[in-house]
Design a protein around this motif. Structure first.
Motif, PDB file in Angstrom:
ATOM      1  N   GLY A  10       0.726  -1.311   0.409  1.00 41.89           N
ATOM      2  CA  GLY A  10      -0.108  -0.030   0.037  1.00 41.89           C
ATOM      3  C   GLY A  10       0.865   1.284   0.181  1.00 41.89           C
ATOM      4  O   GLY A  10       0.110   2.361  -0.116  1.00 41.89           O
ATOM      5  N   ALA A  11       2.122   1.315   0.018  1.00 43.01           N
ATOM      6  CA  ALA A  11       3.116   2.689  -0.117  1.00 43.01           C
ATOM      7  C   ALA A  11       2.786   3.083  -1.327  1.00 43.01           C
ATOM      8  O   ALA A  11       2.393   2.364  -2.360  1.00 43.01           O
ATOM      9  N   THR A  12       2.923   4.369  -1.388  1.00 43.63           N
ATOM     10  CA  THR A  12       2.738   4.981  -2.410  1.00 43.63           C
ATOM     11  C   THR A  12       4.141   5.871  -3.003  1.00 43.63           C
ATOM     12  O   THR A  12       4.265   6.732  -3.521  1.00 43.63           O
ATOM     13  N   GLY A  13       5.243   5.663  -2.220  1.00 47.63           N
ATOM     14  CA  GLY A  13       6.375   5.990  -2.596  1.00 47.63           C
ATOM     15  C   GLY A  13       7.493   4.909  -2.007  1.00 47.63           C
ATOM     16  O   GLY A  13       7.332   4.344  -1.196  1.00 47.63           O
ATOM     17  N   TYR A  14       8.655   5.414  -2.508  1.00 42.72           N
ATOM     18  CA  TYR A  14       9.930   4.625  -1.995  1.00 42.72           C
ATOM     19  C   TYR A  14      11.040   5.619  -2.050  1.00 42.72           C
ATOM     20  O   TYR A  14      11.575   6.108  -2.908  1.00 42.72           O
ATOM     21  N   LEU A  15      11.713   5.993  -0.887  1.00 40.73           N
ATOM     22  CA  LEU A  15      12.708   6.896  -0.759  1.00 40.73           C
ATOM     23  C   LEU A  15      14.056   6.146  -0.033  1.00 40.73           C
ATOM     24  O   LEU A  15      13.782   5.373   0.613  1.00 40.73           O
ATOM     25  N   LEU A  16      15.267   6.642  -0.556  1.00 41.69           N
ATOM     26  CA  LEU A  16      16.363   6.333   0.227  1.00 41.69           C
ATOM     27  C   LEU A  16      16.651   7.327   1.182  1.00 41.69           C
ATOM     28  O   LEU A  16      16.485   8.415   1.418  1.00 41.69           O
ATOM     29  N   LYS A  17      17.202   6.896   2.311  1.00 38.16           N
ATOM     30  CA  LYS A  17      17.664   7.719   3.393  1.00 38.16           C
ATOM     31  C   LYS A  17      18.469   8.477   3.159  1.00 38.16           C
ATOM     32  O   LYS A  17      18.359   9.820   4.032  1.00 38.16           O
ATOM     33  N   ASP A  18      19.243   8.811   2.117  1.00 37.25           N
ATOM     34  CA  ASP A  18      20.044   9.663   1.788  1.00 37.25           C
ATOM     35  C   ASP A  18      19.649  10.730   0.700  1.00 37.25           C
ATOM     36  O   ASP A  18      20.407  11.629   0.182  1.00 37.25           O
ATOM     37  N   ALA A  19      18.232  10.532   0.472  1.00 41.23           N
ATOM     38  CA  ALA A  19      17.582  11.438  -0.426  1.00 41.23           C
ATOM     39  C   ALA A  19      17.799  13.057  -0.007  1.00 41.23           C
ATOM     40  O   ALA A  19      17.810  13.224   1.316  1.00 41.23           O
ATOM     41  N   GLU A  20      17.886  13.934  -0.897  1.00 43.29           N
ATOM     42  CA  GLU A  20      17.801  15.128  -0.406  1.00 43.29           C
ATOM     43  C   GLU A  20      16.560  15.781   0.100  1.00 43.29           C
ATOM     44  O   GLU A  20      15.602  15.246  -0.218  1.00 43.29           O
ATOM     45  N   ALA A  21      16.585  17.097   0.879  1.00 47.11           N
ATOM     46  CA  ALA A  21      15.342  17.293   1.298  1.00 47.11           C
ATOM     47  C   ALA A  21      14.377  17.678   0.291  1.00 47.11           C
ATOM     48  O   ALA A  21      13.114  17.314   0.381  1.00 47.11           O
ATOM     49  N   ASP A  22      14.781  18.297  -0.884  1.00 47.56           N
ATOM     50  CA  ASP A  22      13.732  18.617  -1.957  1.00 47.56           C
ATOM     51  C   ASP A  22      13.241  17.415  -2.146  1.00 47.56           C
ATOM     52  O   ASP A  22      11.891  17.359  -2.919  1.00 47.56           O
ATOM     53  N   GLU A  23      13.872  16.354  -2.586  1.00 53.01           N
ATOM     54  CA  GLU A  23      13.257  14.988  -3.095  1.00 53.01           C
ATOM     55  C   GLU A  23      12.239  14.427  -1.993  1.00 53.01           C
ATOM     56  O   GLU A  23      11.072  14.007  -2.424  1.00 53.01           O
ATOM     57  N   VAL A  24      12.573  14.394  -1.007  1.00 51.67           N
ATOM     58  CA  VAL A  24      11.582  14.121   0.160  1.00 51.67           C
ATOM     59  C   VAL A  24      10.404  15.149   0.257  1.00 51.67           C
ATOM     60  O   VAL A  24       9.294  14.553   0.106  1.00 51.67           O
ATOM     61  N   GLY A  25      10.688  16.428  -0.181  1.00 48.97           N
ATOM     62  CA  GLY A  25       9.519  17.284  -0.180  1.00 48.97           C
ATOM     63  C   GLY A  25       8.572  16.865  -1.474  1.00 48.97           C
ATOM     64  O   GLY A  25       7.252  16.799  -1.490  1.00 48.97           O
ATOM     65  N   ARG A  26       9.215  16.547  -2.447  1.00 48.52           N
ATOM     66  CA  ARG A  26       8.400  16.331  -3.671  1.00 48.52           C
ATOM     67  C   ARG A  26       7.591  14.901  -3.459  1.00 48.52           C
ATOM     68  O   ARG A  26       6.402  14.613  -3.865  1.00 48.52           O
ATOM     69  N   ALA A  27       8.383  13.960  -2.761  1.00 44.26           N
ATOM     70  CA  ALA A  27       7.766  12.696  -2.555  1.00 44.26           C
ATOM     71  C   ALA A  27       6.208  12.816  -1.606  1.00 44.26           C
ATOM     72  O   ALA A  27       5.558  12.360  -1.933  1.00 44.26           O
ATOM     73  N   LEU A  28       6.716  13.614  -0.529  1.00 49.41           N
ATOM     74  CA  LEU A  28       5.361  14.191   0.264  1.00 49.41           C
ATOM     75  C   LEU A  28       4.212  14.586  -0.459  1.00 49.41           C
ATOM     76  O   LEU A  28       2.871  14.255  -0.105  1.00 49.41           O
ATOM     77  N   ARG A  29       4.732  15.603  -1.140  1.00 47.26           N
ATOM     78  CA  ARG A  29       3.620  16.495  -1.840  1.00 47.26           C
ATOM     79  C   ARG A  29       2.962  15.412  -2.877  1.00 47.26           C
ATOM     80  O   ARG A  29       1.717  15.661  -3.181  1.00 47.26           O
ATOM     81  N   ALA A  30       3.906  14.442  -3.633  1.00 45.97           N
ATOM     82  CA  ALA A  30       3.101  13.681  -4.619  1.00 45.97           C
ATOM     83  C   ALA A  30       2.131  12.564  -3.897  1.00 45.97           C
ATOM     84  O   ALA A  30       0.901  12.137  -4.344  1.00 45.97           O
ATOM     85  N   ALA A  31       2.527  12.208  -2.569  1.00 49.76           N
ATOM     86  CA  ALA A  31       1.647  11.122  -1.959  1.00 49.76           C
ATOM     87  C   ALA A  31       0.260  11.839  -1.320  1.00 49.76           C
ATOM     88  O   ALA A  31      -0.756  11.334  -1.695  1.00 49.76           O
ATOM     89  N   VAL A  32       0.225  13.083  -1.121  1.00 51.90           N
ATOM     90  CA  VAL A  32      -0.839  13.728  -0.708  1.00 51.90           C
ATOM     91  C   VAL A  32      -1.831  14.113  -2.076  1.00 51.90           C
ATOM     92  O   VAL A  32      -3.291  14.087  -1.836  1.00 51.90           O
TER      93      VAL A  32
END
Length: 220
Positions: free
Chosen positions: A108-130
């Motif tokens: 059921g996950a809607t995304g997959y990130l690595l722990k070394d992802a940049e802040a901008d990529e984390v932000g993009r993933a969170l915005r995409a999720a919502v």
């Protein structure tokens, strides 16, 4: 569930406190993100989300570590989506493994990130999720795409006789038993097995048997 000012509420799940602390500091760099809670195990996360649910304060997105004791991230994601379907989950891990990516998405996950992802990529993933969109780390996306293409291409490359041999491998037959079943020499059977492993990119009969089971190739 986003607040009126469009702030995305995030819940952190990781069994390492230092990682959670770092991730929280990381997310504070993003103006539209608010961390509303955290947990050290999948079970603890479910318990704390239940409390937030009672007060109508569920997060929009959970950043879920996959490798945790007690209840791993995949099991926790599956249970979380069953109990709180409106909450999105982004799997977070230290490495990319196609099976883990697939399992996380199937849970059921809607995304997959690595722990070394940049802040901008984390932000993009969170915005995409919502927005209900899938966001994958580029390496994870490549592995998943390759894995989805490979079975079709590789299986199609097998000859009818090789498919017969593969089915017998899946049935636990030895080279001698395969030779007897197909009325060929043991050397020919062994050659067929070697060719199958080469075409499928596998290194053992066990892997071949698992492949056959996944593809539905069984003795007729």
């Amino acid at each position: 569930m986003s607040t009126a000012d469009n702030t995305i509420k995030v819940f952190l799940v990781d069994d390492h406190r230092v990682v959670r602390t770092g991730m929280r500091a990381f997310l504070e760099m993003l103006d539209d993100i608010e961390v509303v809670g955290e947990a050290g195990t999948g079970k603890e996360a479910l318990d704390r989300l239940a409390v937030l649910d009672h007060s109508d304060e569920l997060p929009d997105v959970v950043l879920m570590d996959l490798m945790m004791p007690v209840m791993d991230g995949i099991a926790a994601t599956r249970e979380l989506k069953a109990r709180f379907p409106a909450v999105e989950v982004i799997a977070v891990t230290s490495f990319v493994e196609e099976k883990k990516v697939r399992a996380a998405l199937e849970a059921g996950a809607t995304g997959y990130l690595l722990k070394d992802a940049e802040a901008d990529e984390v932000g993009r993933a969170l915005r995409a999720a919502v927005r209900g969109e899938v966001h994958l780390d580029p390496a994870a996306a490549r592995q998943l795409a390759a894995a989805m293409r490979a079975p079709v291409t590789a299986t199609a490359s097998l000859t009818p006789r090789e498919r017969e041999v593969l089915a017998l491998i899946a049935d636990g037959r030895s080279n001698r038993q395969i030779a007897t079943a197909l009325s060929v020499s043991e050397r020919t059977a062994r050659t067929h097995v070697s060719n199958i492993l080469a075409k499928l990119g596998l290194s053992s009969r066990t892997q071949a048997a698992l492949w056959a089971a996944r593809e539905g190739i069984t003795p007729s």
